[in-house]
Design a protein around this motif. Structure first.
Motif, short mmCIF file in Angstrom:
data_model
loop_
_atom_site.label_atom_id
_atom_site.label_comp_id
_atom_site.label_asym_id
_atom_site.label_seq_id
_atom_site.Cartn_x
_atom_site.Cartn_y
_atom_site.Cartn_z
N UNK A 101 0.89 -1.16 0.00
CA UNK A 101 0.00 0.00 0.00
C UNK A 101 0.93 1.21 0.00
N UNK A 102 0.92 1.98 -1.06
CA UNK A 102 1.86 3.07 -1.22
C UNK A 102 1.55 4.27 -0.32
N UNK A 103 0.36 4.31 0.27
CA UNK A 103 0.02 5.39 1.20
C UNK A 103 0.47 5.06 2.62
N UNK A 104 0.21 3.82 3.05
CA UNK A 104 0.54 3.43 4.43
C UNK A 104 1.89 2.72 4.54
N UNK A 105 2.44 2.29 3.42
CA UNK A 105 3.69 1.51 3.35
C UNK A 105 3.57 0.13 4.00
N UNK A 106 2.34 -0.34 4.16
CA UNK A 106 2.12 -1.70 4.66
C UNK A 106 2.38 -2.67 3.50
N UNK A 107 3.24 -3.65 3.74
CA UNK A 107 3.55 -4.65 2.72
C UNK A 107 3.06 -6.01 3.19
N UNK A 108 2.15 -6.58 2.42
CA UNK A 108 1.67 -7.95 2.65
C UNK A 108 2.50 -8.83 1.73
N UNK A 141 -0.64 -30.00 -4.09
CA UNK A 141 -1.94 -29.34 -4.17
C UNK A 141 -2.56 -29.26 -2.78
N UNK A 142 -3.20 -28.13 -2.49
CA UNK A 142 -3.89 -27.95 -1.22
C UNK A 142 -3.01 -27.42 -0.10
N UNK A 143 -1.74 -27.12 -0.38
CA UNK A 143 -0.87 -26.58 0.66
C UNK A 143 -1.40 -25.22 1.11
N UNK A 144 -1.45 -24.99 2.42
CA UNK A 144 -1.95 -23.71 2.96
C UNK A 144 -0.78 -22.75 3.15
N UNK A 145 -0.64 -21.82 2.23
CA UNK A 145 0.42 -20.83 2.31
C UNK A 145 0.10 -19.80 3.38
N UNK A 146 1.13 -19.38 4.08
CA UNK A 146 0.97 -18.41 5.15
C UNK A 146 1.59 -17.09 4.70
N UNK A 147 0.81 -16.03 4.78
CA UNK A 147 1.30 -14.71 4.45
C UNK A 147 1.61 -13.92 5.70
N UNK A 148 2.31 -12.83 5.50
CA UNK A 148 2.69 -11.97 6.61
C UNK A 148 2.61 -10.53 6.15
N UNK A 149 2.84 -9.61 7.07
CA UNK A 149 2.87 -8.21 6.67
C UNK A 149 3.89 -7.46 7.54
N UNK A 150 4.35 -6.38 6.99
CA UNK A 150 5.30 -5.52 7.68
C UNK A 150 5.05 -4.09 7.22
N UNK A 151 5.25 -3.15 8.11
CA UNK A 151 5.15 -1.74 7.71
C UNK A 151 6.55 -1.26 7.41
N UNK A 152 6.75 -0.79 6.20
CA UNK A 152 8.04 -0.28 5.76
C UNK A 152 8.20 1.17 6.21
N UNK A 153 9.43 1.56 6.45
CA UNK A 153 9.70 2.96 6.76
C UNK A 153 9.91 3.72 5.45
N UNK A 154 9.47 4.96 5.43
CA UNK A 154 9.69 5.79 4.24
C UNK A 154 11.20 5.87 4.00
N UNK A 155 11.60 5.63 2.77
CA UNK A 155 13.02 5.63 2.41
C UNK A 155 13.66 4.25 2.45
N UNK A 156 12.89 3.23 2.82
CA UNK A 156 13.44 1.87 2.84
C UNK A 156 13.64 1.36 1.42
N UNK A 157 14.54 0.42 1.29
CA UNK A 157 14.78 -0.26 0.01
C UNK A 157 14.61 -1.75 0.21
N UNK A 158 14.02 -2.39 -0.78
CA UNK A 158 13.89 -3.85 -0.79
C UNK A 158 14.85 -4.40 -1.83
N UNK A 159 15.57 -5.43 -1.47
CA UNK A 159 16.47 -6.10 -2.42
C UNK A 159 16.02 -7.54 -2.52
N UNK A 160 15.54 -7.91 -3.70
CA UNK A 160 15.08 -9.27 -3.97
C UNK A 160 15.97 -9.85 -5.06
N UNK A 161 16.24 -11.13 -4.98
CA UNK A 161 17.18 -11.78 -5.89
C UNK A 161 16.84 -13.26 -5.99
#
Length: 178
Positions: A101-108, A141-161
């Motif tokens: 969410x680009x307004x709240x910086x909440x990342x699910x 098939x049928x595996x129950x995936x678990x999601x999470x959330x975190x609130x990012x700080x303004x100016x944070x960077x994510x590095x995915x690889x």
């Protein structure tokens, strides 16, 4: 291949160098309305054309699932169940899927067997994003995936690889690792 998406509220830089002409490592992102960004980084099992085809299917499945308004974990569950049907080749894909969410910086987010994402805070401190254990998509098939959330700080960077980074070898043939 490099891609840059600058905006007033965020910037995306992505780069990919494939080991072969085609492969199964990929990323995708798109805006859901004006204030939400969905993205994923993924790595399909195998190499070459079969992996590239499975990658294309994964990208389409991600975009479709993200458009349904489901939680990120439910989206990954649907992608998984879809991939398990008729998958005689046993292909699978590791995924890190997120929606910010680009307004709240909440990342699910949901990590399905993928490398951990690094968050670099505005102070420059880097930490691995903690994620619950989920299996790669396409295995059971049928595996129950678990999601999470975190609130990012303004100016944070994510590095995915992908594991192409961590499994790269030094001159002495040892891998760089995390």
């Amino acid at each position: 291949m490099d891609f840059i998406m600058p905006r007033k509220d965020f910037e995306i830089f992505a780069s990919m160098d494939t080991a072969k002409e085609v492969g199964g490592d990929f990323y995708d992102f798109y805006l859901l309305g004006e204030n939400r960004l969905a993205f994923l980084i993924a790595d399909v099992s195998g190499k070459g054309v079969p992996a590239a085809l499975f990658m294309a299917i994964t990208r389409s499945a991600f975009r479709f699932a993200a458009s349904l308004g489901l939680s990120v974990a439910e989206s990954v569950s649907r992608i998984n169940d879809n991939f398990c049907v008729g998958n005689e080749e046993g292909m699978f894909v590791t995924l890190f899927v997120a929606r910010i969410n680009l307004e709240t910086l909440e990342m699910e987010y949901c990590n399905a067997g993928h490398n951990p994402v690094v968050i670099v805070g505005p102070d420059g401190k880097a930490d691995f994003l903690r994620a619950k254990s989920n299996i790669a998509a396409g295995l059971f098939q049928g595996f129950s995936y678990v999601g999470e959330s975190v609130r990012l700080e303004k100016g944070s960077r994510l590095i995915a690889y992908t594991d192409g980074v961590t499994e790269a070898e030094k001159k002495n043939k040892s891998q760089y690792g995390e």
